[in-house]
Design a protein around this motif. Structure first.
Motif, PDB file in Angstrom:
ATOM      1  N   ASP A   1       0.842  -1.197   0.000  1.00 52.69           N
ATOM      2  CA  ASP A   1       0.000   0.000   0.000  1.00 52.69           C
ATOM      3  C   ASP A   1       0.882   1.254   0.000  1.00 52.69           C
ATOM      4  OD1 ASP A   1      -2.112   1.750   0.220  1.00 52.69           O
ATOM      5  OD2 ASP A   1      -2.466   1.367   2.350  1.00 52.69           O
TER       6      ASP A   1
ATOM      7  N   GLY B   1      -1.083   4.498   0.543  1.00 57.17           N
ATOM      8  CA  GLY B   1      -1.506   4.680   1.925  1.00 57.17           C
ATOM      9  C   GLY B   1      -0.377   5.188   2.798  1.00 57.17           C
TER      10      GLY B   1
ATOM     11  N   TRP C   1      -6.397   9.489   1.966  1.00 55.29           N
ATOM     12  CA  TRP C   1      -5.946   8.260   2.630  1.00 55.29           C
ATOM     13  C   TRP C   1      -7.130   7.345   2.948  1.00 55.29           C
ATOM     14  CZ3 TRP C   1      -6.700   6.769   7.904  1.00 55.29           C
ATOM     15  CH2 TRP C   1      -6.015   5.607   8.265  1.00 55.29           C
TER      16      TRP C   1
ATOM     17  N   GLU D   1      -7.510   3.590   1.518  1.00 61.03           N
ATOM     18  CA  GLU D   1      -7.527   2.441   2.428  1.00 61.03           C
ATOM     19  C   GLU D   1      -8.768   1.578   2.222  1.00 61.03           C
ATOM     20  OE1 GLU D   1      -4.579   1.954   4.902  1.00 61.03           O
ATOM     21  OE2 GLU D   1      -4.346   2.848   2.925  1.00 61.03           O
TER      22      GLU D   1
ATOM     23  N   PRO E   1      -4.259  -2.837   3.318  1.00 58.56           N
ATOM     24  CA  PRO E   1      -4.132  -1.465   3.823  1.00 58.56           C
ATOM     25  C   PRO E   1      -3.124  -1.373   4.952  1.00 58.56           C
ATOM     26  CG  PRO E   1      -6.184  -2.444   4.574  1.00 58.56           C
ATOM     27  CD  PRO E   1      -5.598  -3.394   3.572  1.00 58.56           C
TER      28      PRO E   1
ATOM     29  N   PRO F   1      -6.165  -0.852   8.415  1.00 56.61           N
ATOM     30  CA  PRO F   1      -7.559  -1.075   8.019  1.00 56.61           C
ATOM     31  C   PRO F   1      -8.520  -0.193   8.808  1.00 56.61           C
ATOM     32  CG  PRO F   1      -6.419  -3.165   8.344  1.00 56.61           C
ATOM     33  CD  PRO F   1      -5.504  -2.089   8.856  1.00 56.61           C
TER      34      PRO F   1
END
Length: 655
Positions: A194, A197, A240, A244, A250, A253
């Protein structure tokens, strides 16, 4: 792997982790000297914040990249980045350079802490892993205590540059050992990393920290810069959240925030980090400027706080393991920490160092009662699939809290100091030719002013630092209020085995859910092996007539074919004469046979059946320990894998 080679690898990994964890605290006692040399008192907080932000935000990337591309090469890269950052920090010519190079150092430091613990799982067998994990937990504890003291020693006897230069020879040793002795890892785990993220979360966090640093000091709160940072932070957080929701893996989470225990524990952990790193950053300044103590002694005076944290972290873990109750500890801990911060808010230039030490002990006790427990609360509340990411998330919020604490309290300190200094300078009669701005650039010049004038400036510094704690105390009281919302549920068996390193470390190991359960399971099994395990196991398997030493021999020979008697004695660390009576009994029972020359042993068909019975009983016992996670094929395979490995562990043989 040969034991000698393994020992070198473990020492190198521990050295790498020690360097990375030390650099979270070692600069605290050197900061006043750094400021007096480089200037930039208003930027002091970023020397700590830059390192913490970089290491915290990069942690998820290091863990998953190591899984995907091999931990050895990533660990080597982390050491090189860390050493490069350390060298550049020592060469810094101004505060801006130092802050930038500290961020590079933090990027490498995050990889060192994450990958060192992951590599242990690659090179150490399951039955020995608990012992080595304890060593790594001790590294965190030692670095927390000795970091400020070492920083002071380097400043007093060398220079502040050696706070960073000391990493170079030690890191080079770790690099050489890992490159030469650590075998390559051919196993790879594919991840959907990710990246978006991580970048968005890091950007939003940096904007918020800059707002707390600059707002009301460098820039007015209504200035375009602060407004722009606020808008940028809001946009990055919104992006973000959107990312996510769609990410396959992610970084954090969003569903975890619907779990009350996770949400409340993360909030409390944020405040704990806020208070701990805020105190560590500004107390050395109080000691060195107001009381005129040396950097080394300022590290000594911080020991009551660190000792209180360490002692109560250990005691809290033991209490939870024995009673299964944990909710009362963060409630009591945040209450005690609030009292400690309130007491520190009353410090003045006339306060004795003994009194301050008592206040710091109170704060450390409160923090210690809270830090260890928050990880356990989170691990106990989430489902198995979220265990790994929830554990790292809890540590993430404490580390981010530390970044915000240093930045926010730094803004409070700078704002209060500048206002009070203007008042004093307006009415003070300064010596001819004295530049008033020197007091802000280099606070140590106060000690060289006439006593009456110096007393006014010392009062200003003491009041500014006391204001830091006056702000921190109600924030900690907020954590006390939030801690009442942490629920108490039945404690899972493997959660009882959370170790000291998780409580004190500022960076999580980024383990998967399965690795988290295995870690706890192995610690429980390791403790069980030391408490009459083989006697109980033999009785369960219908071998009540066989001594515990004989049960160990059966377990050790299981699936091995012919084994040399001398090799078996060496594994048991006893002489052949000492072990012979137990082997003779097994031979008489028809469970073991000797070769014609008497030098080798193996199980008979009857012995094979007995050994399989031991494995079955071991598997059943381990299955009971993980049963409260619910049925899961991964857990079943875990138990099947480690049950045979645990038996016959030479380090835990019956005496």
């Amino acid at each position: 792997m040969r034991q000698k080679g393994l020992g070198l690898i473990i020492l190198a990994l521990m050295l790498g982790m020690l360097l990375a964890s030390l650099d979270q605290t070692i600069v605290s006692t050197a900061l006043p000297t750094i400021v007096s040399d480089l200037g930039g008192l208003e930027q002091l907080s970023w020397v700590v914040t830059g390192y913490m932000l970089a290491s915290t935000v990069s942690t998820p990337l290091w863990g998953k990249l190591g899984d995907q591309y091999g931990r050895k090469r990533l660990f080597i890269a982390a050491i090189i980045i860390f050493l490069l950052g350390s060298a550049l920090c020592g060469l810094s010519r101004n505060m801006g350079e130092l802050i930038g190079f500290r961020s590079i150092q933090g990027l490498g430091g995050g990889g060192l802490m994450v990958l060192a613990q992951a590599i242990v799982g690659d090179v150490v067998s399951a039955r020995e892993r608990g012992r080595y994990q304890g060593f790594f937990g001790a590294v965190f504890a030692v670095s927390s205590i000795v970091g400020p003291l070492l920083g002071g020693l380097f400043v007093d006897h060398l220079s502040w540059h050696w706070v960073f230069y000391v990493n170079l020879p030690l890191g080079a040793i770790a690099l050489g050992v890992i490159a030469a002795a650590l075998p390559g890892d051919d196993t790879r785990t594919s991840h959907r990393i990710d990246y978006a993220g991580v970048v968005l979360l890091g950007g939003a966090t940096s904007c918020l920290v800059l707002i707390t640093t600059w707002g009301g000091t460098t820039y007015p709160w209504a200035s375009p810069v602060i407004a722009g940072l606020a808008l940028g932070a809001a946009a990055l957080v919104a992006a973000w959240v959107a990312v996510e929701r769609r990410a396959a893996e992610p970084v954090l989470p969003l569903g975890l925030f619907r779990v009350r225990a996770f949400a409340m524990s993360s909030a409390v952990g944020f405040v704990v980090g806020f208070a701990m790193f805020g105190a560590l950053t500004y107390l050395p300044l109080f000691l060195q400027v107001v009381h005129g103590v040396s950097p080394t002694l300022s590290g000594v005076y911080l020991l009551p706080m660190m000792a209180g944290m360490l002692t109560l972290s250990i005691v809290s873990g033991l209490v939870i393991s024995k009673t299964g109750r944990y909710r009362f500890l963060p409630i009591a801990g945040t209450a005690v920490a609030t009292v400690g911060l309130f007491l520190l808010s009353g410090l003045s230039e006339r306060s004795s160092l003994l009194t301050m030490g008592g206040y710091l002990l109170v704060l450390g006790v409160g923090l210690g009662m809270t830090m260890q427990v928050l990880v356990i609360v989170v691990q106990n509340a989430v489902d198995f699939k979220d265990l790994g990411v929830a554990t790292s998330g809890a540590t993430f919020f404490r580390s981010i809290g530390g970044s915000f604490g240093v930045a926010t309290l730094g803004a409070v300190f700078t704002g209060t100091l500048n206002g009070d200094l203007r008042e004093v300078l307006a009415r003070a009669r300064l010596p001819a030719g004295f530049d008033p701005s020197r007091i802000q650039r280099d606070p140590t010049v106060i000690q060289r002013l006439p006593p009456a004038l110096a007393g006014q400036f010392l009062h200003v510094y003491a009041d500014a630092i006391a204001t830091v704690f006056r702000v921190a105390a109600p924030v900690m009281f907020g954590a006390f209020a939030l801690s009442w919302f942490i629920p108490q549920t039945r404690l899972r068996e493997t959660t009882k085995a959370a170790d000291l390193g998780e409580g004190l470390g500022a960076t999580s190991a980024e383990r998967s859910s399965l690795e988290e359960v295995e870690r706890g399971l192995m610690r429980l099994a390791d403790a069980d092996l030391r408490r009459g395990y083989y006697e109980r196991l033999g009785a369960l398997a219908g071998l009540s007539g066989v001594a515990p030493q004989g049960v160990w021999v059966l377990a050790r020979l299981n699936g091995q074919g012919w084994v040399g008697a001398a090799e078996l004695a060496e594994c048991a660390k006893v002489s052949r004469a000492h072990g012979r009576p137990h082997v003779d009994r097994l031979v008489d029972e028809g469970l073991v046979e000797r070769s014609g020359d008497g030098e080798r042993l193996r199980l008979t068909p009857k012995g094979d059946r007995a050994a399989l019975g031991l494995v079955r009983c071991s598997r059943e016992g381990l299955s009971r320990l993980v049963a409260d996670w619910g049925p899961d094929p991964q857990l079943a395979r875990l138990v099947d894998r480690i049950a045979p490995e645990l038996l016959g562990a030479y380090a835990d043989r019956p005496r």
